[in-house]
Write a protein that holds these residues in place. Structure first.
Motif, PDB file in Angstrom:
ATOM      1  N   LEU A 135       7.426  42.337  51.932  1.00 18.04           N
ATOM      2  CA  LEU A 135       6.387  42.574  52.927  1.00 18.04           C
ATOM      3  C   LEU A 135       5.286  41.542  52.810  1.00 18.04           C
ATOM      4  O   LEU A 135       4.761  41.050  53.799  1.00 18.04           O
ATOM      5  N   ALA A 136       4.897  41.225  51.569  1.00 15.77           N
ATOM      6  CA  ALA A 136       3.807  40.285  51.354  1.00 15.77           C
ATOM      7  C   ALA A 136       4.210  38.864  51.696  1.00 15.77           C
ATOM      8  O   ALA A 136       3.366  38.016  51.942  1.00 15.77           O
ATOM      9  N   ASN A 137       5.531  38.584  51.701  1.00 12.32           N
ATOM     10  CA  ASN A 137       5.994  37.245  52.045  1.00 12.32           C
ATOM     11  C   ASN A 137       5.867  36.960  53.537  1.00 12.32           C
ATOM     12  O   ASN A 137       5.863  35.816  53.957  1.00 12.32           O
ATOM     13  N   ARG A 138       5.826  38.020  54.360  1.00 11.44           N
ATOM     14  CA  ARG A 138       5.814  37.854  55.813  1.00 11.44           C
ATOM     15  C   ARG A 138       4.491  38.364  56.380  1.00 11.44           C
ATOM     16  O   ARG A 138       4.107  39.505  56.168  1.00 11.44           O
ATOM     17  N   LEU A 139       3.815  37.481  57.088  1.00 16.53           N
ATOM     18  CA  LEU A 139       2.537  37.836  57.689  1.00 16.53           C
ATOM     19  C   LEU A 139       2.595  37.619  59.191  1.00 16.53           C
ATOM     20  O   LEU A 139       3.124  36.607  59.666  1.00 16.53           O
ATOM     21  N   ARG A 140       2.075  38.581  59.948  1.00 18.57           N
ATOM     22  CA  ARG A 140       1.903  38.365  61.369  1.00 18.57           C
ATOM     23  C   ARG A 140       0.684  37.472  61.569  1.00 18.57           C
ATOM     24  O   ARG A 140      -0.358  37.689  60.942  1.00 18.57           O
ATOM     25  N   PHE A 141       0.821  36.480  62.418  1.00 17.81           N
ATOM     26  CA  PHE A 141      -0.244  35.488  62.605  1.00 17.81           C
ATOM     27  C   PHE A 141      -0.503  35.288  64.096  1.00 17.81           C
ATOM     28  O   PHE A 141       0.418  35.050  64.870  1.00 17.81           O
ATOM     29  N   ASP A 142      -1.766  35.398  64.471  1.00 17.92           N
ATOM     30  CA  ASP A 142      -2.182  35.154  65.852  1.00 17.92           C
ATOM     31  C   ASP A 142      -3.224  34.046  65.837  1.00 17.92           C
ATOM     32  O   ASP A 142      -4.387  34.282  65.480  1.00 17.92           O
ATOM     33  N   PRO A 143      -2.849  32.813  66.206  1.00 19.12           N
ATOM     34  CA  PRO A 143      -3.793  31.697  66.168  1.00 19.12           C
ATOM     35  C   PRO A 143      -4.913  31.820  67.193  1.00 19.12           C
ATOM     36  O   PRO A 143      -5.975  31.208  67.022  1.00 19.12           O
ATOM     37  N   VAL A 144      -4.685  32.595  68.268  1.00 21.93           N
ATOM     38  CA  VAL A 144      -5.718  32.769  69.292  1.00 21.93           C
ATOM     39  C   VAL A 144      -6.791  33.743  68.801  1.00 21.93           C
ATOM     40  O   VAL A 144      -7.998  33.467  68.879  1.00 21.93           O
ATOM     41  N   LYS A 145      -6.341  34.897  68.305  1.00 24.20           N
ATOM     42  CA  LYS A 145      -7.288  35.879  67.772  1.00 24.20           C
ATOM     43  C   LYS A 145      -7.816  35.479  66.393  1.00 24.20           C
ATOM     44  O   LYS A 145      -8.759  36.075  65.887  1.00 24.20           O
ATOM     45  N   ASP A 217       0.800  32.319  44.404  1.00 26.53           N
ATOM     46  CA  ASP A 217       1.446  31.068  44.772  1.00 26.53           C
ATOM     47  C   ASP A 217       1.651  30.940  46.276  1.00 26.53           C
ATOM     48  O   ASP A 217       2.546  30.232  46.737  1.00 26.53           O
ATOM     49  N   CYS A 218       0.814  31.612  47.067  1.00 23.34           N
ATOM     50  CA  CYS A 218       1.002  31.618  48.521  1.00 23.34           C
ATOM     51  C   CYS A 218       0.711  30.257  49.151  1.00 23.34           C
ATOM     52  O   CYS A 218       1.287  29.902  50.171  1.00 23.34           O
ATOM     53  N   LEU A 219      -0.193  29.493  48.563  1.00 25.30           N
ATOM     54  CA  LEU A 219      -0.546  28.170  49.076  1.00 25.30           C
ATOM     55  C   LEU A 219      -0.640  27.232  47.887  1.00 25.30           C
ATOM     56  O   LEU A 219      -1.580  27.311  47.099  1.00 25.30           O
ATOM     57  N   ILE A 220       0.342  26.364  47.756  1.00 26.56           N
ATOM     58  CA  ILE A 220       0.468  25.518  46.567  1.00 26.56           C
ATOM     59  C   ILE A 220      -0.102  24.131  46.849  1.00 26.56           C
ATOM     60  O   ILE A 220       0.238  23.502  47.853  1.00 26.56           O
ATOM     61  N   ALA A 221      -0.960  23.649  45.948  1.00 28.46           N
ATOM     62  CA  ALA A 221      -1.470  22.283  46.053  1.00 28.46           C
ATOM     63  C   ALA A 221      -0.456  21.333  45.429  1.00 28.46           C
ATOM     64  O   ALA A 221      -0.055  21.509  44.280  1.00 28.46           O
ATOM     65  N   LEU A 222      -0.030  20.353  46.188  1.00 31.59           N
ATOM     66  CA  LEU A 222       0.887  19.330  45.699  1.00 31.59           C
ATOM     67  C   LEU A 222       0.049  18.107  45.367  1.00 31.59           C
ATOM     68  O   LEU A 222      -0.330  17.346  46.265  1.00 31.59           O
ATOM     69  N   ARG A 223      -0.263  17.959  44.106  1.00 31.98           N
ATOM     70  CA  ARG A 223      -1.236  16.937  43.688  1.00 31.98           C
ATOM     71  C   ARG A 223      -0.846  15.542  44.175  1.00 31.98           C
ATOM     72  O   ARG A 223       0.268  15.081  43.974  1.00 31.98           O
ATOM     73  N   GLY A 224      -1.784  14.907  44.845  1.00 35.39           N
ATOM     74  CA  GLY A 224      -1.556  13.567  45.353  1.00 35.39           C
ATOM     75  C   GLY A 224      -0.763  13.521  46.643  1.00 35.39           C
ATOM     76  O   GLY A 224      -0.541  12.439  47.202  1.00 35.39           O
ATOM     77  N   VAL A 225      -0.323  14.693  47.145  1.00 31.10           N
ATOM     78  CA  VAL A 225       0.503  14.740  48.354  1.00 31.10           C
ATOM     79  C   VAL A 225      -0.147  15.575  49.447  1.00 31.10           C
ATOM     80  O   VAL A 225      -0.457  15.093  50.527  1.00 31.10           O
ATOM     81  N   GLY A 226      -0.341  16.878  49.158  1.00 31.69           N
ATOM     82  CA  GLY A 226      -0.893  17.783  50.157  1.00 31.69           C
ATOM     83  C   GLY A 226      -0.746  19.226  49.722  1.00 31.69           C
ATOM     84  O   GLY A 226      -1.000  19.557  48.567  1.00 31.69           O
ATOM     85  N   TYR A 227      -0.292  20.085  50.625  1.00 30.96           N
ATOM     86  CA  TYR A 227      -0.166  21.515  50.341  1.00 30.96           C
ATOM     87  C   TYR A 227       1.140  22.051  50.937  1.00 30.96           C
ATOM     88  O   TYR A 227       1.669  21.504  51.916  1.00 30.96           O
ATOM     89  N   LYS A 228       1.611  23.159  50.338  1.00 27.67           N
ATOM     90  CA  LYS A 228       2.804  23.839  50.842  1.00 27.67           C
ATOM     91  C   LYS A 228       2.502  25.330  50.977  1.00 27.67           C
ATOM     92  O   LYS A 228       2.004  25.954  50.043  1.00 27.67           O
ATOM     93  N   LEU A 229       2.810  25.893  52.139  1.00 27.44           N
ATOM     94  CA  LEU A 229       2.662  27.320  52.381  1.00 27.44           C
ATOM     95  C   LEU A 229       3.972  28.012  52.036  1.00 27.44           C
ATOM     96  O   LEU A 229       5.029  27.621  52.529  1.00 27.44           O
ATOM     97  N   THR A 230       3.927  29.049  51.188  1.00 27.89           N
ATOM     98  CA  THR A 230       5.143  29.734  50.766  1.00 27.89           C
ATOM     99  C   THR A 230       5.334  31.077  51.481  1.00 27.89           C
ATOM    100  O   THR A 230       6.310  31.779  51.198  1.00 27.89           O
ATOM    101  N   LEU A 231       4.427  31.426  52.365  1.00 23.98           N
ATOM    102  CA  LEU A 231       4.540  32.679  53.120  1.00 23.98           C
ATOM    103  C   LEU A 231       5.200  32.414  54.469  1.00 23.98           C
ATOM    104  O   LEU A 231       5.066  31.341  55.041  1.00 23.98           O
ATOM    105  N   GLU A 232       5.892  33.431  54.992  1.00 22.17           N
ATOM    106  CA  GLU A 232       6.514  33.320  56.306  1.00 22.17           C
ATOM    107  C   GLU A 232       5.568  33.917  57.357  1.00 22.17           C
ATOM    108  O   GLU A 232       5.082  35.030  57.209  1.00 22.17           O
ATOM    109  N   LEU A 233       5.300  33.167  58.401  1.00 24.17           N
ATOM    110  CA  LEU A 233       4.424  33.611  59.475  1.00 24.17           C
ATOM    111  C   LEU A 233       5.250  33.936  60.713  1.00 24.17           C
ATOM    112  O   LEU A 233       6.176  33.208  61.060  1.00 24.17           O
ATOM    113  N   PHE A 234       4.920  35.049  61.369  1.00 21.54           N
ATOM    114  CA  PHE A 234       5.604  35.392  62.612  1.00 21.54           C
ATOM    115  C   PHE A 234       4.594  35.920  63.622  1.00 21.54           C
ATOM    116  O   PHE A 234       3.495  36.360  63.260  1.00 21.54           O
ATOM    117  N   ASP A 235       4.955  35.893  64.917  1.00 24.62           N
ATOM    118  CA  ASP A 235       4.040  36.296  65.988  1.00 24.62           C
ATOM    119  C   ASP A 235       3.898  37.813  66.048  1.00 24.62           C
ATOM    120  O   ASP A 235       4.845  38.543  65.760  1.00 24.62           O
TER     121      ASP A 235
END
Length: 235
Positions: A135-145, A217-235
């Motif tokens: 359940l925690a791996n999957r988040l409903r995401f609304d970019p407008v709201k 570990d939901c948002l991992i910093a990749l040193r010298g590169v950027g970031y990786k999101l480990t959660l699944e987002l759905f509408d």
């Protein structure tokens, strides 16, 4: 719970040990990162670490990064005597969860540990119940709201920049973004100032994701590169 403590000042270390042991925590205390890393074995279990940022040899930020790589779910509290924004941002990028300034009141330290450990998942279980994790791996995401939800209705409000970043992660390959992509999305300059502004945004976003997903570990910093999101987002 067994806590890793790395503090090179003997008086401060003994004070922290006393505080922790009075709350019945077990403490593995070391004066340097090298000592701590040298005691890691396959049987070592540190759900939480308290690290001084200014250590001789390998510093606390580098140690935090290495611990995060070895124990992805570990909780990391960083300690410092200085209010240095650069160090604080570097600590969060390395995987730290909470930043505390010395001297630390016993009540604040214990309250911080209590709050953090509520979000820590046990590192080993014979037959773990995977339902909450799924359940925690999957988040409903609304970019407008500008909101994210769990299925149980738990919700976190996002800033416009945070929502734009999550939307960009959702569309990115492997949900991984480089620094330049994040800077461009937020119309930030490609310089030191822009990087610092981005790190603040990412730190706040990570805190919200940790609160709602209870995953360190939901948002991992990749040193010298950027970031990786480990959660699944759905509408």
């Amino acid at each position: 719970m067994n806590i890793l403590l790395v503090e090179d000042q003997p008086l401060i270390q003994q004070s922290l040990i006393h505080i922790l042991e009075s709350e019945r925590y077990q403490v593995d205390a070391f004066e340097s990162a090298e000592q701590a890393l040298g005691h890691i074995t396959p049987a070592t279990d540190w759900p939480l670490a308290i690290l001084d940022i200014s250590l001789p040899g390998i510093d606390g930020i580098t140690l935090a990064q290495r611990l995060r790589a070895i124990y992805p779910a570990i909780g990391i509290i960083m300690l410092t005597m200085h209010q240095d924004l650069d160090k604080k941002l570097q600590s969060y990028e390395a995987g730290a969860d909470i930043f505390l300034s010395k001297p630390i009141a016993a009540e604040e330290l214990i309250a911080t540990i209590g709050s953090l450990t509520k979000r820590l998942r046990p590192s080993t279980e014979a037959e773990p119940d995977i339902t909450p994790i799924l359940l925690a791996n999957r988040l409903r995401f609304d970019p407008v709201k500008q909101k994210i939800w769990l299925r149980d209705g738990t919700v976190e409000a996002l800033s416009l920049k945070e929502a734009k970043i999550l939307n960009q992660f959702r569309m990115a390959k492997n949900q991984q973004l480089e620094y330049w992509e994040l800077l461009e999305t937020n119309q930030l300059d490609f310089d030191t100032k822009g990087r610092k502004q981005l790190e603040v945004i990412m730190s706040r976003l990570r805190q919200k994701l940790v609160r709602i997903s209870e995953r360190m570990d939901c948002l991992i910093a990749l040193r010298g590169v950027g970031y990786k999101l480990t959660l699944e987002l759905f509408d």
